[in-house]
Write a protein that holds these residues in place. Sequence first.
Motif, PDB file in Angstrom:
ATOM      1  N   PHE A  19     -23.213  26.692 -16.396  1.00 47.37           N
ATOM      2  CA  PHE A  19     -22.087  26.354 -17.267  1.00 47.37           C
ATOM      3  C   PHE A  19     -22.477  25.949 -18.683  1.00 47.37           C
ATOM      4  O   PHE A  19     -21.595  25.804 -19.533  1.00 47.37           O
ATOM      5  CB  PHE A  19     -21.255  25.230 -16.628  1.00 47.37           C
ATOM      6  CG  PHE A  19     -20.583  25.629 -15.352  1.00 47.37           C
ATOM      7  CD1 PHE A  19     -19.645  26.643 -15.331  1.00 47.37           C
ATOM      8  CD2 PHE A  19     -20.901  25.017 -14.149  1.00 47.37           C
ATOM      9  CE1 PHE A  19     -19.016  27.030 -14.158  1.00 47.37           C
ATOM     10  CE2 PHE A  19     -20.287  25.385 -12.964  1.00 47.37           C
ATOM     11  CZ  PHE A  19     -19.344  26.397 -12.967  1.00 47.37           C
ATOM     12  N   ASP A  20     -23.757  25.741 -18.938  1.00 51.78           N
ATOM     13  CA  ASP A  20     -24.233  25.408 -20.286  1.00 51.78           C
ATOM     14  C   ASP A  20     -23.383  24.302 -20.918  1.00 51.78           C
ATOM     15  O   ASP A  20     -22.854  24.434 -22.025  1.00 51.78           O
ATOM     16  CB  ASP A  20     -24.223  26.654 -21.174  1.00 51.78           C
ATOM     17  CG  ASP A  20     -24.930  26.433 -22.508  1.00 51.78           C
ATOM     18  OD1 ASP A  20     -25.737  25.488 -22.597  1.00 51.78           O
ATOM     19  OD2 ASP A  20     -24.654  27.190 -23.449  1.00 51.78           O
ATOM     20  N   VAL A  21     -23.242  23.201 -20.188  1.00 54.76           N
ATOM     21  CA  VAL A  21     -22.331  22.152 -20.637  1.00 54.76           C
ATOM     22  C   VAL A  21     -22.807  21.467 -21.916  1.00 54.76           C
ATOM     23  O   VAL A  21     -21.991  20.941 -22.680  1.00 54.76           O
ATOM     24  CB  VAL A  21     -22.118  21.098 -19.518  1.00 54.76           C
ATOM     25  CG1 VAL A  21     -21.422  21.724 -18.315  1.00 54.76           C
ATOM     26  CG2 VAL A  21     -23.435  20.455 -19.105  1.00 54.76           C
ATOM     27  N   ALA A  22     -24.114  21.482 -22.178  1.00 59.59           N
ATOM     28  CA  ALA A  22     -24.616  20.828 -23.385  1.00 59.59           C
ATOM     29  C   ALA A  22     -24.063  21.484 -24.645  1.00 59.59           C
ATOM     30  O   ALA A  22     -23.796  20.814 -25.646  1.00 59.59           O
ATOM     31  CB  ALA A  22     -26.142  20.837 -23.394  1.00 59.59           C
ATOM     32  N   THR A  23     -23.888  22.809 -24.604  1.00 54.28           N
ATOM     33  CA  THR A  23     -23.280  23.508 -25.743  1.00 54.28           C
ATOM     34  C   THR A  23     -21.827  23.069 -25.913  1.00 54.28           C
ATOM     35  O   THR A  23     -21.345  22.860 -27.041  1.00 54.28           O
ATOM     36  CB  THR A  23     -23.359  25.024 -25.547  1.00 54.28           C
ATOM     37  OG1 THR A  23     -24.738  25.416 -25.494  1.00 54.28           O
ATOM     38  CG2 THR A  23     -22.665  25.756 -26.692  1.00 54.28           C
ATOM     39  N   ASP A  24     -21.124  22.934 -24.801  1.00 50.92           N
ATOM     40  CA  ASP A  24     -19.758  22.409 -24.871  1.00 50.92           C
ATOM     41  C   ASP A  24     -19.734  21.050 -25.560  1.00 50.92           C
ATOM     42  O   ASP A  24     -18.910  20.792 -26.445  1.00 50.92           O
ATOM     43  CB  ASP A  24     -19.192  22.251 -23.451  1.00 50.92           C
ATOM     44  CG  ASP A  24     -18.295  23.414 -23.045  1.00 50.92           C
ATOM     45  OD1 ASP A  24     -18.281  24.421 -23.765  1.00 50.92           O
ATOM     46  OD2 ASP A  24     -17.618  23.308 -22.008  1.00 50.92           O
ATOM     47  N   TRP A  25     -20.632  20.170 -25.129  1.00 57.80           N
ATOM     48  CA  TRP A  25     -20.636  18.807 -25.667  1.00 57.80           C
ATOM     49  C   TRP A  25     -20.884  18.796 -27.170  1.00 57.80           C
ATOM     50  O   TRP A  25     -20.300  17.987 -27.895  1.00 57.80           O
ATOM     51  CB  TRP A  25     -21.691  17.965 -24.958  1.00 57.80           C
ATOM     52  CG  TRP A  25     -21.416  17.780 -23.500  1.00 57.80           C
ATOM     53  CD1 TRP A  25     -20.212  17.847 -22.870  1.00 57.80           C
ATOM     54  CD2 TRP A  25     -22.379  17.519 -22.472  1.00 57.80           C
ATOM     55  NE1 TRP A  25     -20.355  17.645 -21.524  1.00 57.80           N
ATOM     56  CE2 TRP A  25     -21.675  17.437 -21.238  1.00 57.80           C
ATOM     57  CE3 TRP A  25     -23.760  17.345 -22.447  1.00 57.80           C
ATOM     58  CZ2 TRP A  25     -22.308  17.187 -20.020  1.00 57.80           C
ATOM     59  CZ3 TRP A  25     -24.400  17.088 -21.231  1.00 57.80           C
ATOM     60  CH2 TRP A  25     -23.671  17.016 -20.038  1.00 57.80           C
ATOM     61  N   GLN A  26     -21.743  19.689 -27.645  1.00 54.08           N
ATOM     62  CA  GLN A  26     -22.024  19.727 -29.077  1.00 54.08           C
ATOM     63  C   GLN A  26     -20.835  20.206 -29.890  1.00 54.08           C
ATOM     64  O   GLN A  26     -20.772  19.974 -31.100  1.00 54.08           O
ATOM     65  CB  GLN A  26     -23.239  20.620 -29.341  1.00 54.08           C
ATOM     66  CG  GLN A  26     -24.549  20.023 -28.853  1.00 54.08           C
ATOM     67  CD  GLN A  26     -24.764  18.600 -29.353  1.00 54.08           C
ATOM     68  OE1 GLN A  26     -24.761  18.353 -30.561  1.00 54.08           O
ATOM     69  NE2 GLN A  26     -24.941  17.664 -28.422  1.00 54.08           N
ATOM     70  N   MET A  35     -23.966  12.770 -25.766  1.00 53.01           N
ATOM     71  CA  MET A  35     -24.386  13.533 -24.606  1.00 53.01           C
ATOM     72  C   MET A  35     -25.217  14.746 -25.016  1.00 53.01           C
ATOM     73  O   MET A  35     -24.874  15.463 -25.944  1.00 53.01           O
ATOM     74  CB  MET A  35     -23.167  14.026 -23.813  1.00 53.01           C
ATOM     75  CG  MET A  35     -22.391  12.949 -23.089  1.00 53.01           C
ATOM     76  SD  MET A  35     -23.390  11.930 -21.975  1.00 53.01           S
ATOM     77  CE  MET A  35     -24.178  13.198 -20.981  1.00 53.01           C
ATOM     78  N   ASP A  36     -26.340  14.930 -24.307  1.00 54.74           N
ATOM     79  CA  ASP A  36     -27.128  16.146 -24.409  1.00 54.74           C
ATOM     80  C   ASP A  36     -27.793  16.372 -23.060  1.00 54.74           C
ATOM     81  O   ASP A  36     -27.611  15.581 -22.124  1.00 54.74           O
ATOM     82  CB  ASP A  36     -28.156  16.073 -25.538  1.00 54.74           C
ATOM     83  CG  ASP A  36     -29.089  14.864 -25.422  1.00 54.74           C
ATOM     84  OD1 ASP A  36     -29.419  14.459 -24.275  1.00 54.74           O
ATOM     85  OD2 ASP A  36     -29.492  14.327 -26.462  1.00 54.74           O
ATOM     86  N   LYS A  37     -28.548  17.454 -22.948  1.00 57.56           N
ATOM     87  CA  LYS A  37     -29.137  17.831 -21.663  1.00 57.56           C
ATOM     88  C   LYS A  37     -30.059  16.749 -21.122  1.00 57.56           C
ATOM     89  O   LYS A  37     -29.989  16.386 -19.942  1.00 57.56           O
ATOM     90  CB  LYS A  37     -29.888  19.151 -21.807  1.00 57.56           C
ATOM     91  CG  LYS A  37     -30.496  19.665 -20.517  1.00 57.56           C
ATOM     92  CD  LYS A  37     -31.153  21.013 -20.730  1.00 57.56           C
ATOM     93  CE  LYS A  37     -31.794  21.526 -19.440  1.00 57.56           C
ATOM     94  NZ  LYS A  37     -32.435  22.859 -19.639  1.00 57.56           N
ATOM     95  N   LYS A 108     -16.281  14.404 -17.455  1.00 54.24           N
ATOM     96  CA  LYS A 108     -15.971  14.563 -16.032  1.00 54.24           C
ATOM     97  C   LYS A 108     -16.952  15.498 -15.339  1.00 54.24           C
ATOM     98  O   LYS A 108     -17.288  15.289 -14.168  1.00 54.24           O
ATOM     99  CB  LYS A 108     -14.546  15.089 -15.863  1.00 54.24           C
ATOM    100  CG  LYS A 108     -14.071  15.155 -14.417  1.00 54.24           C
ATOM    101  CD  LYS A 108     -14.057  13.772 -13.782  1.00 54.24           C
ATOM    102  CE  LYS A 108     -13.646  13.818 -12.325  1.00 54.24           C
ATOM    103  NZ  LYS A 108     -13.628  12.468 -11.726  1.00 54.24           N
ATOM    104  N   VAL A 109     -17.416  16.530 -16.024  1.00 56.45           N
ATOM    105  CA  VAL A 109     -18.331  17.470 -15.395  1.00 56.45           C
ATOM    106  C   VAL A 109     -19.609  16.769 -14.954  1.00 56.45           C
ATOM    107  O   VAL A 109     -20.242  17.169 -13.960  1.00 56.45           O
ATOM    108  CB  VAL A 109     -18.634  18.652 -16.341  1.00 56.45           C
ATOM    109  CG1 VAL A 109     -19.531  18.225 -17.507  1.00 56.45           C
ATOM    110  CG2 VAL A 109     -19.262  19.811 -15.584  1.00 56.45           C
ATOM    111  N   LEU A 110     -19.998  15.710 -15.652  1.00 53.20           N
ATOM    112  CA  LEU A 110     -21.185  14.945 -15.276  1.00 53.20           C
ATOM    113  C   LEU A 110     -20.852  13.888 -14.235  1.00 53.20           C
ATOM    114  O   LEU A 110     -21.592  13.703 -13.262  1.00 53.20           O
ATOM    115  CB  LEU A 110     -21.797  14.296 -16.519  1.00 53.20           C
ATOM    116  CG  LEU A 110     -23.119  13.563 -16.326  1.00 53.20           C
ATOM    117  CD1 LEU A 110     -24.197  14.509 -15.785  1.00 53.20           C
ATOM    118  CD2 LEU A 110     -23.580  12.938 -17.643  1.00 53.20           C
ATOM    119  N   SER A 111     -19.739  13.207 -14.412  1.00 54.18           N
ATOM    120  CA  SER A 111     -19.375  12.169 -13.446  1.00 54.18           C
ATOM    121  C   SER A 111     -19.071  12.762 -12.079  1.00 54.18           C
ATOM    122  O   SER A 111     -19.214  12.086 -11.053  1.00 54.18           O
ATOM    123  CB  SER A 111     -18.181  11.346 -13.939  1.00 54.18           C
ATOM    124  OG  SER A 111     -16.985  12.099 -13.934  1.00 54.18           O
ATOM    125  N   ALA A 112     -18.672  14.039 -12.033  1.00 48.68           N
ATOM    126  CA  ALA A 112     -18.426  14.692 -10.746  1.00 48.68           C
ATOM    127  C   ALA A 112     -19.700  14.722  -9.896  1.00 48.68           C
ATOM    128  O   ALA A 112     -19.643  14.609  -8.670  1.00 48.68           O
ATOM    129  CB  ALA A 112     -17.899  16.101 -10.962  1.00 48.68           C
TER     130      ALA A 112
END
Length: 592
Positions: A19-26, A35-37, A108-112
């Motif tokens: 999901f490459d969530v770190a890009t989302d966070w940026q 937040m980062d990886k 939420k993606v991390l707390s999940a």
Amino acid sequence: MSDYKASLQDMNFVLHEVFDVATDWQNMPALQDMMDKDTASAILEEAAKVAEGLVAPNARAADEQGVSYADKKVTTPDGYKEAYRQLAEGGWVGVTANPDFGGMGLPKVLSAQYEEMLCAADISFSLYPGLTAGAIMTLDLHGSDELKDIYLPRLAAGEWTGTMCLTEPHAGTDLGIIRTKAEPAADGSFELTGTKIFITGGEHDLTDNIVHLVLAKLPDAPAGTRGISLFVVPKFLVNEDGSLGERNPVSAGSVEHKMGIHGSATCVMNFDAAKGWLVGEPHRGLAAMFTMMNYERLGVGIQGLGAAVRSYGTALDYAIDRRQGRGAKATRDENASADSLMVHGDIRRMLLTMKAFIEGGRAFSSYVGQQLDRSKYAADENQREDAERLVMLLTPVAKAFMTDTGLEATIHGQQVLGGHGYVREWGQEQWVRDCRIAQIYEGTNGIQALDLLGRKVVGTRGELLKPLLADIAAILENVGAGWELEAGQLKQASAELQRVTGEILHKVGEDENLVNSLAVEYLHLVGYVSYAYLWLRMGLAAQAADSSDNFYSAKVKTARFYFAKLLPRIDGLIGALDTGSAPLFEHNVEDF
């Protein structure tokens, strides 16, 4: 019962390689500086220590002991109070809470992932901070500044806990007929009188105060759900300096004796002119409460996932160590009188089904969590709207499909152990019992299915289904070599989902029983297709990684197992959906 070990490598794989969530966070101003990886990985490592070392070791003993009730007081199992104190001191109660009030503010993606760890460690224990997190969110979004200042810092710090008080003895799903009344008082507060049942954490000894969020009706309330208001009702009133004052007349009348989650206090709560304060607008309480319930429903789905994870760990260890019978000559251990259970095809079928549902469920909870984050934080308005539509569609699927497959997985885990799975010593029967309630509370899975098909699909004439279908179409455009078979299966499954949906939309006006007759099969169809989409994404991501690493090669193999053995279940679902409502309603009542 095997020791619990969090699946950190898989969590990081899903978050960053799928999901490459770190890009989302940026791209999210609220998260880009926090937040980062590397930060996310460090948080998960610390969360794993909490779940593995603090919570999990006590799960079996807590289940055996359960909660006790006497003189309107509830005592939690030995070890819970100290564990909760340490959890709170570490900041792990307010992980998603607003940083302005002392929370971590995790996406939420991390707390999940953290929620999965707590649920795998001990579902009963997880419910106390879990309901508190929902109360925090509801007050933060809908409470007045005064209420926020009083309650949120203490809830986020874990000094107090929160509850959700909806159900009444005569009113379960049909909240429009609740009888709890809220009478205005001269000082601007309200006096609440009524009885609520099945209240998780309604009374306990973990914290000094409990903050109840209560649905009730004002004297001028219109009939039905449009007349419901939301109130905050503390166990102890709060003085102006923040200290606790006198006891509010709200108390536990009893605790339920349940099939599972023995360490969770499920209470009958009596409100006897208890002082409360309005949260949000009058008669708009149900909408405010659904803020909490939507997140809670994903959380309940994660409970099913957590139970499956714990069951799988025990079943896998047992299957590897246990020697029983002989396998085929090619797999036989000639140096022993019997082979490991792992040589037997049926054992592998059950373990791989568990593995596929667990890893698919982890990806699904992360997918929904990512959409929740995008709907809240994305800078682009179109992205926020698309994410919100996906959340609306997938929330009932997350709750129902993840708990249905979670129970199936725990039953497989129990079956792997044979007779040892049925006795208490190995712990498998506990995960079956603990998981079972997840299909019932926070809206039964049948209600979730009605919500999906009736409200989200038929109610929007299929519009809410389009973002999911678009995501599926996008991945099919970028399928690499070696995945042609699975891509073809997903394409066909997506087409059948669209066809079935079109048929229902065409026939629903002619058959008023159609939705309530087909809803569960339809939800399962959406669930299996969604997991297939995610398994293709995971398979492609794993194939693009280091093929010599066993983790990635196993991921590819499990993806192919899902498409070969589990996705074909939709053929039966489609057949049932095509028959309509007639087979259910040909019977007269006396025919039963």
